[in-house]
Design an enzyme around this catalytic site. Structure first.
Site, short mmCIF file in Angstrom:
data_model
loop_
_atom_site.label_atom_id
_atom_site.label_comp_id
_atom_site.label_asym_id
_atom_site.label_seq_id
_atom_site.Cartn_x
_atom_site.Cartn_y
_atom_site.Cartn_z
CG LEU A 103 -3.54 2.03 5.91
CD1 LEU A 103 -3.92 3.42 5.84
CD2 LEU A 103 -3.52 0.99 5.18
CG ASP A 104 2.72 -0.87 3.95
OD1 ASP A 104 2.72 0.59 3.60
OD2 ASP A 104 2.18 -1.78 2.95
CE1 TYR A 105 7.64 4.76 8.26
CE2 TYR A 105 9.08 4.46 6.16
CZ TYR A 105 8.64 5.08 7.63
OH TYR A 105 9.93 6.45 7.19
#
Length: 240
Positions: A103-105
């Site tokens: 999952l991106d930041y």
């Protein structure tokens, strides 16, 4: 046993990361650098080393974790900027686990972690139609054309997205934002954010709430739980 599976079963790394270690020339069998990802290991007689350290296969306790990832955490163990990692949130687990996908930041929500290399490999393989459900808050009101384009596929950078699901749950006219439910089967980098950018509704907040039949439900943000037996059995069907 194939060398990449040997390394993942030994708890060195996930199977994909093991393949990277092999490609980097960091793995040796009986003193010889492994050049082929398909190299077989005789687990009773061969000596396997990673960065000069002898690796022994052992039976390890398989662990399956569901984490409610907060925004502002990376899904890798560490990186050069010193940002917080999801591994910090599961530091009390004695087994070494790895995220299943990413999952991106800025994105929060459901993230699986495990030390089952076969399961990780299967769940992240493109051939599986493994639906991911997100709740997205986006700027503005969605237009009918944008909704249809989103559902039918958008040209982003050098690829066209597959058909997706999109349902508008709410529009707040005072604050001019919409809340949407999104379902995709792909996992390109920041894909949903790029899709909403393409139709002119930038993402303000994004949360993953479901993977296949595995649901986040009311798990507190930053907390984790162990998967139930039925959930593990469901996921393992993708390994067959």
């Amino acid at each position: 046993m194939r060398v990449n599976k040997f390394l993942s079963t030994s708890g060195v790394a996930s199977r994909r990361k093991s393949e990277e270690l092999i490609s980097q020339g960091r793995v040796k069998i009986n003193g010889e650098v492994v050049a082929n990802l398909g190299t077989m290991v005789d687990i009773d007689n061969d000596i396997v080393e990673v960065d000069g350290k002898k690796i022994e296969i052992k039976e390890i306790q398989k662990v399956y974790i569901l984490l409610n990832k907060p925004a502002g955490y990376i899904t890798t163990a560490k990186e050069q900027f010193g940002r917080k990692s999801v591994m910090d949130l599961v530091s009390d687990i004695k087994e070494r686990v790895y995220p299943v996908g990413r999952l991106d930041y800025e994105t929060s929500g459901l993230l699986l972690l495990t030390n089952d290399g076969d399961l990780t490999y299967a769940l992240t393989h493109p051939k599986h139609e493994f639906e991911k459900i997100y709740i997205a808050s986006v700027r503005g009101k969605l237009l009918e054309k944008g909704i249809n384009d989103f559902k039918n596929g958008l040209e982003i950078e050098n690829y066209t997205t597959s058909k997706a699901k999109l349902k508008v749950l709410k529009y707040d006219s005072d604050k001019n934002y919409s809340v949407c439910k999104v379902g995709i089967h792909e996992g390109h980098n920041r894909q949903i954010r790029k899709m909403f950018d393409k139709i002119g509704n930038p993402v303000m907040n994004l949360k993953r709430v479901q993977l296949g039949k595995i649901r986040l439900d009311d798990l507190e943000i930053g907390k984790y739980r162990h998967l139930e037996v039925s959930e593990i059995e469901y996921l393992k069907k993708f390994c067959r």
